[in-house]
Write a protein that holds these residues in place. Sequence first.
Motif, PDB file in Angstrom:
ATOM      1  N   ASN A 200       8.011   1.940   6.080  1.00 32.12           N
ATOM      2  CA  ASN A 200       8.252   2.345   4.701  1.00 32.12           C
ATOM      3  C   ASN A 200       7.729   3.761   4.437  1.00 32.12           C
ATOM      4  O   ASN A 200       6.639   3.942   3.905  1.00 32.12           O
ATOM      5  CB  ASN A 200       7.548   1.334   3.780  1.00 32.12           C
ATOM      6  CG  ASN A 200       8.037   1.412   2.370  1.00 32.12           C
ATOM      7  OD1 ASN A 200       8.586   2.435   1.949  1.00 32.12           O
ATOM      8  ND2 ASN A 200       7.832   0.356   1.625  1.00 32.12           N
ATOM      9  N   ALA A 202       8.530   6.075   2.292  1.00 30.19           N
ATOM     10  CA  ALA A 202       8.310   6.474   0.893  1.00 30.19           C
ATOM     11  C   ALA A 202       6.966   5.952   0.386  1.00 30.19           C
ATOM     12  O   ALA A 202       6.188   6.681  -0.227  1.00 30.19           O
ATOM     13  CB  ALA A 202       9.441   5.935   0.024  1.00 30.19           C
ATOM     14  N   ARG A 203       6.704   4.702   0.702  1.00 35.60           N
ATOM     15  CA  ARG A 203       5.441   4.108   0.273  1.00 35.60           C
ATOM     16  C   ARG A 203       4.258   4.834   0.926  1.00 35.60           C
ATOM     17  O   ARG A 203       3.236   5.070   0.301  1.00 35.60           O
ATOM     18  CB  ARG A 203       5.442   2.626   0.669  1.00 35.60           C
ATOM     19  CG  ARG A 203       4.182   1.877   0.457  1.00 35.60           C
ATOM     20  CD  ARG A 203       4.054   1.401  -0.953  1.00 35.60           C
ATOM     21  NE  ARG A 203       3.101   2.211  -1.697  1.00 35.60           N
ATOM     22  CZ  ARG A 203       2.728   1.971  -2.942  1.00 35.60           C
ATOM     23  NH1 ARG A 203       3.250   0.973  -3.603  1.00 35.60           N
ATOM     24  NH2 ARG A 203       1.867   2.741  -3.539  1.00 35.60           N
ATOM     25  N   THR A 204       4.415   5.169   2.185  1.00 35.93           N
ATOM     26  CA  THR A 204       3.317   5.801   2.905  1.00 35.93           C
ATOM     27  C   THR A 204       3.030   7.190   2.336  1.00 35.93           C
ATOM     28  O   THR A 204       1.878   7.590   2.230  1.00 35.93           O
ATOM     29  CB  THR A 204       3.638   5.867   4.410  1.00 35.93           C
ATOM     30  OG1 THR A 204       4.160   4.619   4.816  1.00 35.93           O
ATOM     31  CG2 THR A 204       2.405   6.178   5.225  1.00 35.93           C
ATOM     32  N   THR A 205       4.084   7.912   1.960  1.00 37.53           N
ATOM     33  CA  THR A 205       3.876   9.203   1.306  1.00 37.53           C
ATOM     34  C   THR A 205       3.138   9.008  -0.007  1.00 37.53           C
ATOM     35  O   THR A 205       2.192   9.739  -0.314  1.00 37.53           O
ATOM     36  CB  THR A 205       5.225   9.896   1.024  1.00 37.53           C
ATOM     37  OG1 THR A 205       5.956   9.970   2.225  1.00 37.53           O
ATOM     38  CG2 THR A 205       5.031  11.288   0.468  1.00 37.53           C
ATOM     39  N   ALA A 206       3.553   7.986  -0.762  1.00 36.24           N
ATOM     40  CA  ALA A 206       2.930   7.743  -2.061  1.00 36.24           C
ATOM     41  C   ALA A 206       1.464   7.363  -1.911  1.00 36.24           C
ATOM     42  O   ALA A 206       0.686   7.500  -2.835  1.00 36.24           O
ATOM     43  CB  ALA A 206       3.685   6.652  -2.808  1.00 36.24           C
ATOM     44  N   LEU A 207       1.091   6.885  -0.722  1.00 30.43           N
ATOM     45  CA  LEU A 207      -0.315   6.547  -0.499  1.00 30.43           C
ATOM     46  C   LEU A 207      -1.122   7.768  -0.048  1.00 30.43           C
ATOM     47  O   LEU A 207      -2.321   7.680   0.152  1.00 30.43           O
ATOM     48  CB  LEU A 207      -0.444   5.433   0.544  1.00 30.43           C
ATOM     49  CG  LEU A 207       0.044   4.056   0.110  1.00 30.43           C
ATOM     50  CD1 LEU A 207      -0.005   3.077   1.270  1.00 30.43           C
ATOM     51  CD2 LEU A 207      -0.790   3.532  -1.047  1.00 30.43           C
ATOM     52  N   GLY A 208      -0.446   8.876   0.123  1.00 26.00           N
ATOM     53  CA  GLY A 208      -1.173  10.113   0.410  1.00 26.00           C
ATOM     54  C   GLY A 208      -1.155  10.559   1.853  1.00 26.00           C
ATOM     55  O   GLY A 208      -1.978  11.383   2.260  1.00 26.00           O
ATOM     56  N   TYR A 209      -0.242  10.016   2.650  1.00 26.21           N
ATOM     57  CA  TYR A 209      -0.182  10.436   4.051  1.00 26.21           C
ATOM     58  C   TYR A 209       0.972  11.416   4.267  1.00 26.21           C
ATOM     59  O   TYR A 209       2.043  11.256   3.702  1.00 26.21           O
ATOM     60  CB  TYR A 209       0.014   9.228   4.961  1.00 26.21           C
ATOM     61  CG  TYR A 209      -1.133   8.264   4.921  1.00 26.21           C
ATOM     62  CD1 TYR A 209      -2.336   8.563   5.561  1.00 26.21           C
ATOM     63  CD2 TYR A 209      -1.034   7.069   4.233  1.00 26.21           C
ATOM     64  CE1 TYR A 209      -3.391   7.678   5.520  1.00 26.21           C
ATOM     65  CE2 TYR A 209      -2.093   6.185   4.174  1.00 26.21           C
ATOM     66  CZ  TYR A 209      -3.272   6.496   4.821  1.00 26.21           C
ATOM     67  OH  TYR A 209      -4.322   5.619   4.773  1.00 26.21           O
ATOM     68  N   ASN A 210       0.719  12.376   5.097  1.00 24.45           N
ATOM     69  CA  ASN A 210       1.746  13.347   5.450  1.00 24.45           C
ATOM     70  C   ASN A 210       2.623  12.756   6.548  1.00 24.45           C
ATOM     71  O   ASN A 210       2.325  12.872   7.738  1.00 24.45           O
ATOM     72  CB  ASN A 210       1.080  14.640   5.926  1.00 24.45           C
ATOM     73  CG  ASN A 210       2.085  15.739   6.154  1.00 24.45           C
ATOM     74  OD1 ASN A 210       3.288  15.483   6.198  1.00 24.45           O
ATOM     75  ND2 ASN A 210       1.605  16.947   6.298  1.00 24.45           N
TER      76      ASN A 210
END
Lengths: 320, 295
Positions: A200, A202-210
């Motif tokens: 996922n 999109a979710r991982t980006t939203a959690l703050g990961y590049n």
Amino acid sequence: MFFLKKAENWFVWIFFPLALLLPLFLEQNEFYVNKLTSVVIFAMFVMSLDYLVGRCGMITLGHSMFYGLGGYLFIMIAPEYEAVNFWVYTFYICVIAALIALVVGVIVLRTSGIYMIMITLAIAQMCFYFFSDSVEFGGNDGLFIFTKPDTSLFGLSFFNLDDPMHFYYFCLLSLFNCLVFWKVVTGSRFGRIMEAVKDNPARTTALGYNVFLFRLISYCMASALAAYAGYLFALQYGYVNPSMMSWQTSGTALVMSILGGMGSLYGAILGTVVYEGLHYTFEHLTQHWLLLMGSMIIAMVMLFKSGLAGVIDNLVERRK
Amino acid sequence: MSESPLSQSPSQLSQANLAEADDTSEAHAISEAHAASEAHARSESTVVLETEGLCKYWGGVKALDNMSLRFHERSLHGIVGPNGAGKSTLLNMLCGTYKPTAGRIIHNGDCINDIRPYDFARRGIGRGFQKTNIYPQVTCLENCCIAAQRRVGGSFNIFLPKNSSQLLEEMADQALAQVGLESRRDEIASHISYGEQRQLEIAMVLATAPSVLLLDEPMAGMGHEESQLIIELLKTLKKDYCIVLVEHDMDAVFELSDQLTVMVNGQHLITGSVEEVRDNSKVKEAYLGQGDEVI
């Protein structure tokens, strides 16, 4: 410690002892030892692709570029008539391949899915035609490696690259190390986030990961190890050839990875061995072996949804 | 409506009153008085997140036009509006998914228009999605571990085993406890109920230690009981976080919001307390229509 899953454990304990003992029965026959060696080397390449496709969700058809580059890089950087140190050049080749992957990755990883397949294919084909049309690199015929590197480490030489048996055992050790390496990577904090990126983004980006950086690092690691496999392949037969970079090589590796069970890592070994085994058997049976091979693979992929590794997993689960 | 355990807490008088506002006229009168004092208190509380003339155009379509809002610390800011009003667009810009066409987003005094999408989370702007957006293959705990790992670091370490940190697990456990999912800790996320998945999603955002929570319809597709659970949860959370809530469930929004913004066609209609919005004739006309005299 690294092989936490039961099925994986079983496989490692059966495959590696078997692979260790097998050449002892084939000692008279160098052909078989060489055949086994190339299977083991190719399994390393397939494993790196398996990691990319199965664990990172990056489907590439251009992975063979790095496999071929492993061989060509050696020819480019090593002096022609002087034995260089094997370990040093292994390091060089992996690092240079990773740097190339860094540049390619920055372009390629902007896309995903089918577009990524296309762009990796395009780049790999560009590379293929560059080498197959170049005069300096021997064009279609490739080049010979006249002097094999010297394997001494701190003045001690453990094995001789010219001896097929030595080389086989060295490749087997490399394969084992690769498996352990990928297991460590997938079990690390990095691996946790990489898995999340695959599931996922999109979710991982939203959690703050590049997300991009994680993909890029994975791409570089897989490419470096693919180059290492290509380097060993070039050393085995003492020549490099542009066909190592052809898209057929990538395609075959992808089929092996799917056959073995994508993302299972040890499935890459399984897939390679079974594919090559079938290849060898059918080739001796009939001239139209590709026909048999194709139908066999279609049947296997349809029967075993998660590959041969999935079958083993199920068997082990059921035993419990 | 039964009394929630929360409304019995003396420190939460104002919320209790808001919650009970539907019940009796007496409570309603008190709640209005409280709302007034609350509005006063709010003007002094810190603004965490702010938008200044925020616009988003998709070609010629104005998805969002000139939106200036202030989101306060420790309060819940509800955003309502009919479909296509631009609520999700606003939220997507606040968390960095879309870049604004014009205007500014200010977080803790810094303009954050140009930072990368993943930096929003690092700054403490956490986001929940409209569609359930979790990692379905892994356990609930692992879901929260993924979220919390950024705080402990080492995410680029390929040799550090993932289960090596006690701290990380504690953080994840704490986030699960905050939403009341401790009992589901070791279950695979896809095996728990839909309502629990929504809770898990909030837990994941909490695990990143945010200061602002952007929630996009956390109650969508839920039954009454499940919604009630989320409402109770949000009531607790708004004591500590700045929450921006986009929601279609009007009862829930009225019950929860300290401040409410109504949007129509990408335009800002009104921002105010629940009562102000409720009594506004423009809102009734544009959004609520007829038959809503119950609220």
